[in-house]
Design an enzyme around this catalytic site. Structure first.
Site, PDB file in Angstrom:
ATOM      1  N   ASN A   1       0.857  -1.186   0.000  1.00  0.00           N
ATOM      2  CA  ASN A   1       0.000   0.000   0.000  1.00  0.00           C
ATOM      3  C   ASN A   1       0.894   1.238   0.000  1.00  0.00           C
ATOM      4  O   ASN A   1       1.492   1.575   1.025  1.00  0.00           O
ATOM      5  CB  ASN A   1      -0.910  -0.021   1.234  1.00  0.00           C
ATOM      6  CG  ASN A   1      -1.793   1.210   1.325  1.00  0.00           C
ATOM      7  OD1 ASN A   1      -1.915   1.981   0.380  1.00  0.00           O
ATOM      8  ND2 ASN A   1      -2.420   1.388   2.474  1.00  0.00           N
TER       9      ASN A   1
ATOM     10  N   LYS B   1      -0.038   4.250  -0.212  1.00  0.00           N
ATOM     11  CA  LYS B   1      -0.728   5.376   0.421  1.00  0.00           C
ATOM     12  C   LYS B   1      -0.570   6.634  -0.459  1.00  0.00           C
ATOM     13  O   LYS B   1      -0.564   6.534  -1.674  1.00  0.00           O
ATOM     14  CB  LYS B   1      -0.230   5.571   1.855  1.00  0.00           C
ATOM     15  CG  LYS B   1      -0.369   4.281   2.690  1.00  0.00           C
ATOM     16  CD  LYS B   1      -0.102   4.479   4.143  1.00  0.00           C
ATOM     17  CE  LYS B   1      -0.291   3.164   4.889  1.00  0.00           C
ATOM     18  NZ  LYS B   1      -0.130   3.306   6.352  1.00  0.00           N
TER      19      LYS B   1
ATOM     20  N   HIS C   1      -9.486   0.469   5.270  1.00  0.00           N
ATOM     21  CA  HIS C   1      -8.208   0.714   5.940  1.00  0.00           C
ATOM     22  C   HIS C   1      -8.444   1.635   7.131  1.00  0.00           C
ATOM     23  O   HIS C   1      -9.310   2.517   7.103  1.00  0.00           O
ATOM     24  CB  HIS C   1      -7.218   1.348   4.962  1.00  0.00           C
ATOM     25  CG  HIS C   1      -5.814   1.367   5.479  1.00  0.00           C
ATOM     26  ND1 HIS C   1      -5.365   2.321   6.365  1.00  0.00           N
ATOM     27  CD2 HIS C   1      -4.760   0.537   5.238  1.00  0.00           C
ATOM     28  CE1 HIS C   1      -4.096   2.083   6.643  1.00  0.00           C
ATOM     29  NE2 HIS C   1      -3.702   1.013   5.979  1.00  0.00           N
TER      30      HIS C   1
ATOM     31  N   GLU D   1      -6.961   4.131   8.209  1.00  0.00           N
ATOM     32  CA  GLU D   1      -6.833   5.560   7.911  1.00  0.00           C
ATOM     33  C   GLU D   1      -8.098   6.112   7.255  1.00  0.00           C
ATOM     34  O   GLU D   1      -8.412   7.297   7.395  1.00  0.00           O
ATOM     35  CB  GLU D   1      -5.595   5.793   7.039  1.00  0.00           C
ATOM     36  CG  GLU D   1      -4.305   5.519   7.788  1.00  0.00           C
ATOM     37  CD  GLU D   1      -3.105   5.249   6.913  1.00  0.00           C
ATOM     38  OE1 GLU D   1      -2.041   4.942   7.483  1.00  0.00           O
ATOM     39  OE2 GLU D   1      -3.220   5.344   5.669  1.00  0.00           O
TER      40      GLU D   1
ATOM     41  N   GLU E   1      -4.785  -5.376  10.639  1.00  0.00           N
ATOM     42  CA  GLU E   1      -3.774  -4.360  10.891  1.00  0.00           C
ATOM     43  C   GLU E   1      -4.064  -3.672  12.231  1.00  0.00           C
ATOM     44  O   GLU E   1      -4.935  -2.797  12.307  1.00  0.00           O
ATOM     45  CB  GLU E   1      -3.779  -3.295   9.790  1.00  0.00           C
ATOM     46  CG  GLU E   1      -3.250  -3.779   8.463  1.00  0.00           C
ATOM     47  CD  GLU E   1      -2.930  -2.615   7.538  1.00  0.00           C
ATOM     48  OE1 GLU E   1      -1.797  -2.545   7.053  1.00  0.00           O
ATOM     49  OE2 GLU E   1      -3.808  -1.764   7.329  1.00  0.00           O
TER      50      GLU E   1
ATOM     51  N   GLY F   1       2.956   1.979  10.960  1.00  0.00           N
ATOM     52  CA  GLY F   1       3.906   3.067  10.811  1.00  0.00           C
ATOM     53  C   GLY F   1       4.606   3.481  12.089  1.00  0.00           C
ATOM     54  O   GLY F   1       5.304   4.493  12.116  1.00  0.00           O
TER      55      GLY F   1
ATOM     56  N   SER G   1       3.816  -2.240  10.355  1.00  0.00           N
ATOM     57  CA  SER G   1       5.269  -2.190  10.529  1.00  0.00           C
ATOM     58  C   SER G   1       5.954  -3.485  10.112  1.00  0.00           C
ATOM     59  O   SER G   1       6.901  -3.938  10.765  1.00  0.00           O
ATOM     60  CB  SER G   1       5.624  -1.822  11.978  1.00  0.00           C
ATOM     61  OG  SER G   1       5.200  -0.506  12.289  1.00  0.00           O
TER      62      SER G   1
END
Length: 249
Positions: A9, A11, A93, A95, A163, A169, A209
């Site tokens: 991904n 992003k 996702h 986000e 996730e 991240g 990560s």
């Protein structure tokens, strides 16, 4: 036998020059490569599908609208994604769930929209740090599975990615035991709802990560069939070793 899948991904990163990483990745793929999907920003989708032609790399989008068309300025439909040659799309996702306030039912509708366009939906689920520290992980995952997965799910139209939001991240990674617990729980829940023949073939990815130095450890888990990789997928030199680790698992 479940297929292995390494999905990257990108992003909101990358320009046309970044597609050189696809060329570099081609030379790093192991002979017995798992499925590989790259999800670049929407403006790169068509050029990415052209760059990946003749390889085992597939291209996916990072989101789609739940409607096939209409007055939705700035959005992109699943049909538009399919028209670029892409074959996958990420939905749900964290986000998107957090920054755009997407709910489980929104994710479910997006997955159905993806299927209608013959795209494979990578449906994301995961808990926050607050939920993790309160030992609510499995309750959160159960609720997201119940609300986000359409009843018509099959092994050919869906991939599920776990996730943990607190690991995305941040450099923090759950222990192998924690990853095993959640992925085993997901498989059990899918089995209860859809039956063993479907559940046994649905690929379950881990994301958060994932890097070359921890990928082999993560892939030890029986119910981890691959990874949804963020930052480490931007460079072939980082993503290639993750794919190789998956191929060896």
């Amino acid at each position: 036998m479940r297929r292995k899948l390494a999905a990257g991904n990108w992003k909101m990163n990358g320009t046309a020059a970044s597609l050189a990483e696809l060329e570099a990745l081609k030379s790093l793929l192991p002979a017995d490569t798992p499925d590989v999907v790259i999800c670049p920003p929407a403006p790169l989708l068509f050029r990415a599908t052209q760059a990946a032609k003749g390889t085992s790399i597939r291209i996916g989008a990072q989101d789609c609208h739940m409607q096939a068309s209409g007055a939705f300025t700035g959005d992109i439909s699943a049909d538009m994604i399919a028209d670029t040659g892409a074959t996958y799309v990420i939905v749900g996702h964290s986000e998107r769930r957090e920054a755009h306030e997407e709910r489980d039912r929104d994710v479910r509708k997006k997955a159905k929209s993806a299927w209608a366009a013959d795209l494979t939906a990578i449906i994301c689920i995961g808990e926050t740090l607050e939920d993790h520290e309160a030992n609510n992980t499995l309750d959160i995952i159960a609720g997201q599975l119940a609300g986000s997965l359409p009843g018509e799910m099959t092994p050919t139209n869906t991939v599920i990615a776990y996730e943990p939001i607190w690991a995305i991240g941040t450099g923090k990674v759950p222990t192998l035991d924690q990853i095993v617990e959640v992925h085993d729980f997901i498989r059990e829940r899918i089995t209860t709802r859809y039956g063993a023949p479907v559940a046994e073939l649905i690929p379950l990815l881990y994301g958060g990560s994932v890097k070359p130095d921890n990928a082999a450890m993560i892939f030890q888990a029986e119910n981890v069939d691959g990874a949804l990789v963020g930052g480490a997928s931007l460079k072939a030199a980082d993503f290639g070793p993750i794919i190789s680790a998956l191929a060896k698992s």
